[in-house]
Design a protein around this motif. Structure first.
Motif, PDB file in Angstrom:
ATOM      1  N   GLU A  82      34.968 -41.189 -33.432  1.00 28.89           N
ATOM      2  CA  GLU A  82      34.070 -40.531 -34.382  1.00 28.89           C
ATOM      3  C   GLU A  82      32.702 -41.185 -34.470  1.00 28.89           C
ATOM      4  O   GLU A  82      31.730 -40.529 -34.809  1.00 28.89           O
ATOM      5  CB  GLU A  82      34.711 -40.498 -35.768  1.00 28.89           C
ATOM      6  CG  GLU A  82      35.949 -39.636 -35.829  1.00 28.89           C
ATOM      7  CD  GLU A  82      36.576 -39.600 -37.209  1.00 28.89           C
ATOM      8  OE1 GLU A  82      35.965 -40.130 -38.160  1.00 28.89           O
ATOM      9  OE2 GLU A  82      37.676 -39.040 -37.339  1.00 28.89           O
ATOM     10  N   SER A  83      32.606 -42.464 -34.188  1.00 23.76           N
ATOM     11  CA  SER A  83      31.345 -43.187 -34.292  1.00 23.76           C
ATOM     12  C   SER A  83      30.548 -43.060 -32.999  1.00 23.76           C
ATOM     13  O   SER A  83      31.113 -42.939 -31.915  1.00 23.76           O
ATOM     14  CB  SER A  83      31.599 -44.673 -34.549  1.00 23.76           C
ATOM     15  OG  SER A  83      32.317 -44.855 -35.739  1.00 23.76           O
ATOM     16  N   ALA A  84      29.239 -43.134 -33.140  1.00 25.79           N
ATOM     17  CA  ALA A  84      28.365 -43.077 -31.963  1.00 25.79           C
ATOM     18  C   ALA A  84      28.383 -44.404 -31.205  1.00 25.79           C
ATOM     19  O   ALA A  84      28.317 -44.421 -29.978  1.00 25.79           O
ATOM     20  CB  ALA A  84      26.938 -42.734 -32.372  1.00 25.79           C
ATOM     21  N   ALA A  85      28.472 -45.517 -31.943  1.00 23.98           N
ATOM     22  CA  ALA A  85      28.396 -46.829 -31.299  1.00 23.98           C
ATOM     23  C   ALA A  85      29.057 -47.880 -32.173  1.00 23.98           C
ATOM     24  O   ALA A  85      29.232 -47.681 -33.377  1.00 23.98           O
ATOM     25  CB  ALA A  85      26.936 -47.209 -31.052  1.00 23.98           C
ATOM     26  N   CYS A  86      29.407 -48.990 -31.544  1.00 21.69           N
ATOM     27  CA  CYS A  86      29.936 -50.133 -32.288  1.00 21.69           C
ATOM     28  C   CYS A  86      29.567 -51.413 -31.551  1.00 21.69           C
ATOM     29  O   CYS A  86      29.201 -51.391 -30.377  1.00 21.69           O
ATOM     30  CB  CYS A  86      31.452 -50.043 -32.461  1.00 21.69           C
ATOM     31  SG  CYS A  86      32.415 -50.316 -30.972  1.00 21.69           S
ATOM     32  N   LEU A  87      29.659 -52.509 -32.271  1.00 22.09           N
ATOM     33  CA  LEU A  87      29.429 -53.826 -31.690  1.00 22.09           C
ATOM     34  C   LEU A  87      30.760 -54.541 -31.586  1.00 22.09           C
ATOM     35  O   LEU A  87      31.563 -54.508 -32.519  1.00 22.09           O
ATOM     36  CB  LEU A  87      28.473 -54.645 -32.564  1.00 22.09           C
ATOM     37  CG  LEU A  87      27.058 -54.096 -32.690  1.00 22.09           C
ATOM     38  CD1 LEU A  87      26.277 -54.883 -33.726  1.00 22.09           C
ATOM     39  CD2 LEU A  87      26.345 -54.126 -31.350  1.00 22.09           C
ATOM     40  N   ASN A 119      29.771 -44.158 -27.532  1.00 20.84           N
ATOM     41  CA  ASN A 119      30.727 -43.065 -27.376  1.00 20.84           C
ATOM     42  C   ASN A 119      30.036 -41.917 -26.646  1.00 20.84           C
ATOM     43  O   ASN A 119      29.224 -41.208 -27.241  1.00 20.84           O
ATOM     44  CB  ASN A 119      31.216 -42.618 -28.756  1.00 20.84           C
ATOM     45  CG  ASN A 119      32.190 -41.479 -28.705  1.00 20.84           C
ATOM     46  OD1 ASN A 119      32.492 -40.937 -27.651  1.00 20.84           O
ATOM     47  ND2 ASN A 119      32.686 -41.097 -29.878  1.00 20.84           N
ATOM     48  N   PRO A 120      30.331 -41.702 -25.360  1.00 26.98           N
ATOM     49  CA  PRO A 120      29.623 -40.673 -24.595  1.00 26.98           C
ATOM     50  C   PRO A 120      29.901 -39.247 -25.079  1.00 26.98           C
ATOM     51  O   PRO A 120      29.165 -38.325 -24.739  1.00 26.98           O
ATOM     52  CB  PRO A 120      30.152 -40.868 -23.169  1.00 26.98           C
ATOM     53  CG  PRO A 120      31.497 -41.474 -23.343  1.00 26.98           C
ATOM     54  CD  PRO A 120      31.393 -42.331 -24.582  1.00 26.98           C
ATOM     55  N   LYS A 121      30.934 -39.060 -25.888  1.00 27.85           N
ATOM     56  CA  LYS A 121      31.275 -37.733 -26.400  1.00 27.85           C
ATOM     57  C   LYS A 121      30.570 -37.403 -27.712  1.00 27.85           C
ATOM     58  O   LYS A 121      30.599 -36.270 -28.168  1.00 27.85           O
ATOM     59  CB  LYS A 121      32.796 -37.629 -26.600  1.00 27.85           C
ATOM     60  CG  LYS A 121      33.577 -37.794 -25.316  1.00 27.85           C
ATOM     61  CD  LYS A 121      35.055 -37.802 -25.585  1.00 27.85           C
ATOM     62  CE  LYS A 121      35.829 -38.127 -24.312  1.00 27.85           C
ATOM     63  NZ  LYS A 121      37.251 -38.307 -24.559  1.00 27.85           N
ATOM     64  N   HIS A 122      29.951 -38.411 -28.334  1.00 27.85           N
ATOM     65  CA  HIS A 122      29.306 -38.202 -29.635  1.00 27.85           C
ATOM     66  C   HIS A 122      27.998 -37.436 -29.451  1.00 27.85           C
ATOM     67  O   HIS A 122      27.227 -37.693 -28.526  1.00 27.85           O
ATOM     68  CB  HIS A 122      29.043 -39.554 -30.299  1.00 27.85           C
ATOM     69  CG  HIS A 122      28.739 -39.449 -31.743  1.00 27.85           C
ATOM     70  ND1 HIS A 122      27.495 -39.100 -32.224  1.00 27.85           N
ATOM     71  CD2 HIS A 122      29.532 -39.634 -32.837  1.00 27.85           C
ATOM     72  CE1 HIS A 122      27.524 -39.088 -33.536  1.00 27.85           C
ATOM     73  NE2 HIS A 122      28.740 -39.403 -33.937  1.00 27.85           N
TER      74      HIS A 122
END
Length: 177
Positions: A82-87, A119-122
């Motif tokens: 669900e998230s676009a990115a994370c660290l 996340n390439p699907k976001h």
């Protein structure tokens, strides 16, 4: 079909790294290093896994170049839904929560730069990749910085430079029609 422990206390990161496991099952933090989530057999598996669009590959390359001073690496994520990115922490580094605790106690030299997973699907990643292709890095640069700062905020941190973050966000809000 996957057993997980949800550990929400800041000292749990230390516990996971020092405990041997339970009933022959080792503990592995999903916030550290390469994720082996893909190795877990899924109950519902799609027939063909989609490949990463070329635009997203170009975005990864641009993010690596732009953020090289503050980010160790940029990777395509298989753990985000669900998230676009994370660290996340590097493969050899300390868990990010554990590193924060040690930093608060004067051991900042143990902290390594984080890895940014996207996340390439976001939709936000796909739009940013398209913007990079259509308009170039100069136009997409502010949004690329916003992406990593939003990942920091989601991780409970402040943006790297809060004043610049607010200017970039206000600029983006002014552009939205």
């Amino acid at each position: 079909g996957v057993e997980v422990l949800l550990l929400d206390d800041s000292v749990d990161a230390f516990w996971v790294t020092s405990a041997l496991g339970f009933e022959g099952k080792p503990f592995k933090s999903v916030t550290q290093g390469l994720s082996d989530i893909d190795a877990i057999p899924l109950i519902e598996k799609s027939e063909a896994e989609p490949t990463t669009p070329p635009d997203v590959d170009a975005l990864v390359k641009a993010l690596k170049e732009l953020l090289a001073e503050s980010i160790e690496d940029v990777r395509i994520s298989t753990r985000l839904t669900e998230s676009a990115a994370c660290l996340i922490a590097s493969d050899q580094g300390l868990d990010r929560q554990l590193a924060k605790i040690l930093s608060e106690h004067g051991q900042a030299d143990l902290i390594r730069k984080p890895i940014l997973e996207i996340n390439p699907k976001h939709a936000a990643i796909q739009r940013l990749a398209s913007l990079l292709r259509e308009k170039g890095q100069d136009v997409a640069q502010d949004r690329m910085h916003l992406l990593v700062d939003l990942a920091r905020v989601a991780d409970g941190e402040l943006p790297q430079e809060p004043a610049i973050f607010t200017k970039r966000l206000a600029k983006l809000m002014a552009e939205v029609s």
